[in-house]
Design a protein around this motif. Structure first.
Motif, PDB file in Angstrom:
ATOM      1  N   ASN A 211       0.829  -1.205   0.000  1.00  0.00           N
ATOM      2  CA  ASN A 211       0.000   0.000   0.000  1.00  0.00           C
ATOM      3  C   ASN A 211       0.863   1.255   0.000  1.00  0.00           C
TER       4      ASN A 211
ATOM      5  N   ASP B 176       1.442   4.244  -2.764  1.00  0.00           N
ATOM      6  CA  ASP B 176       1.299   5.661  -2.423  1.00  0.00           C
ATOM      7  C   ASP B 176       2.462   6.466  -2.996  1.00  0.00           C
TER       8      ASP B 176
ATOM      9  N   PRO C  43      -4.320  -1.446  -6.914  1.00  0.00           N
ATOM     10  CA  PRO C  43      -5.107  -1.207  -5.693  1.00  0.00           C
ATOM     11  C   PRO C  43      -6.451  -1.919  -5.689  1.00  0.00           C
TER      12      PRO C  43
ATOM     13  N   LEU D 191      -4.345  -5.915  -4.741  1.00  0.00           N
ATOM     14  CA  LEU D 191      -4.303  -5.808  -3.288  1.00  0.00           C
ATOM     15  C   LEU D 191      -5.567  -6.373  -2.639  1.00  0.00           C
TER      16      LEU D 191
ATOM     17  N   GLY E 289      -3.247  -6.200   0.324  1.00  0.00           N
ATOM     18  CA  GLY E 289      -3.368  -5.080   1.238  1.00  0.00           C
ATOM     19  C   GLY E 289      -3.488  -5.549   2.675  1.00  0.00           C
TER      20      GLY E 289
END
Length: 295
Positions: free
Chosen positions: A199, A203, A220, A224, A295
């Protein structure tokens, strides 16, 4: 505007639904009777053959699994060719081979018929909300004639050249997309192997120069979350890569980076992942280095 749609799979079915909700009269043909019935319930009209559909609708979209089916749909005994008129306009949206598209256009032109190629990009969600990217090849007047139709399903419509140019651009776009997804997946997988949090890695990537559609959306939302629901299959991605690299070979253009990417995709395909979503290329990468990105 009245439009017939031949091919009601993941993309074609959603495009048909979108056009129905936008108030278009929509004709339908597909071998999947269940999908056809669902769209008939929404107000569409079904037909038994592509040729019968062509007799009632001036504008016809074909969005089919492969080039062989496109050729049969146009040239087959119950196909479109002998049922189209000079007013008809065929909109070929299949992810097809540019050389075959040009061949079919030559046949159409010889018979005083018209076509454009207009493949789409963006996936299921954008097909549902009418925000697809559409790359169009064809005569300017033909493209302008159906621009309101294209605007109903697409947000970014680009006229890229003559007939065949749309399919050329679609293959090259997917060549970039596939290579970016694979490279991003390899980098994130290595980071996880080295103890980084995926994660936080994303970012950083998404606020830096490594940002892409793959890092902003695919990783994402699908990797994840481990949500690999089928949208655009790995089979189709490998097909588009093969088309793009085939064009490069014909032009004697070396493709070092994307050629290596294709070998990775083909390896994943050989492991039986073809019918699954193309984002499962990341699972193939994970298996090779024995980690899982989640994630």
């Amino acid at each position: 505007m009245r439009v017939g749609i031949i091919g009601l799979g993941n993309m074609g079915g959603r495009i048909a639904k979108r056009l129905l909700t936008e108030g278009f009269e929509v004709g339908l043909f597909d071998v999947n009777e269940t999908t056809v019935r669902q769209l008939v319930d929404m107000g569409g009209k079904s037909f038994s053959t592509p040729g019968e559909l062509a007799e009632e609708f001036q504008y016809i979209i074909t969005i089919l699994p492969n080039v062989s089916i496109v050729k049969e749909t146009l040239l087959g005994e119950k196909g479109l060719l002998n049922r189209l008129t000079e007013k008809s306009l065929l909109i070929e949206m299949t992810s097809s081979e540019p050389s075959v598209t040009k061949e079919l256009n030559d046949i159409m032109t010889t018979n005083h018929l018209r076509m454009i190629d207009a493949p789409v990009s963006g996936g299921i969600q954008k097909a549902e909300n009418g925000s697809l990217a559409i790359m169009v090849g064809g005569k300017t007047q033909d493209v302008q004639e159906v621009y309101p139709l294209l605007q109903s399903i697409g947000e970014n419509i680009t006229h890229v050249g003559e007939v065949g140019s749309g399919h050329t651009m679609k293959a090259l776009n997917n060549l970039i997309s596939a290579t970016t997804l694979a490279a991003t997946g390899e980098a994130i997988a290595l980071g996880v192997k080295l103890g980084l949090d995926p994660n936080r890695m994303l970012d950083v990537v998404n606020s830096s120069t490594g940002r892409s559609f793959s890092s902003e959306y695919k990783l994402p939302n699908q990797v994840l979350t481990r949500d690999f629901e089928v949208g655009f299959t790995l089979d189709l991605m490998v097909k588009d890569l093969k088309i793009a690299l085939g064009m490069a070979e014909e032009e004697k253009v070396p493709m070092m980076i994307t050629g290596a990417s294709y070998q990775l995709w083909k390896q994943a395909w050989s492991k039986g992942r073809g019918p699954r979503d193309h984002t499962e290329i990341i699972q193939h990468i994970e298996e090779m280095i024995d980690i899982e990105i989640k994630g």
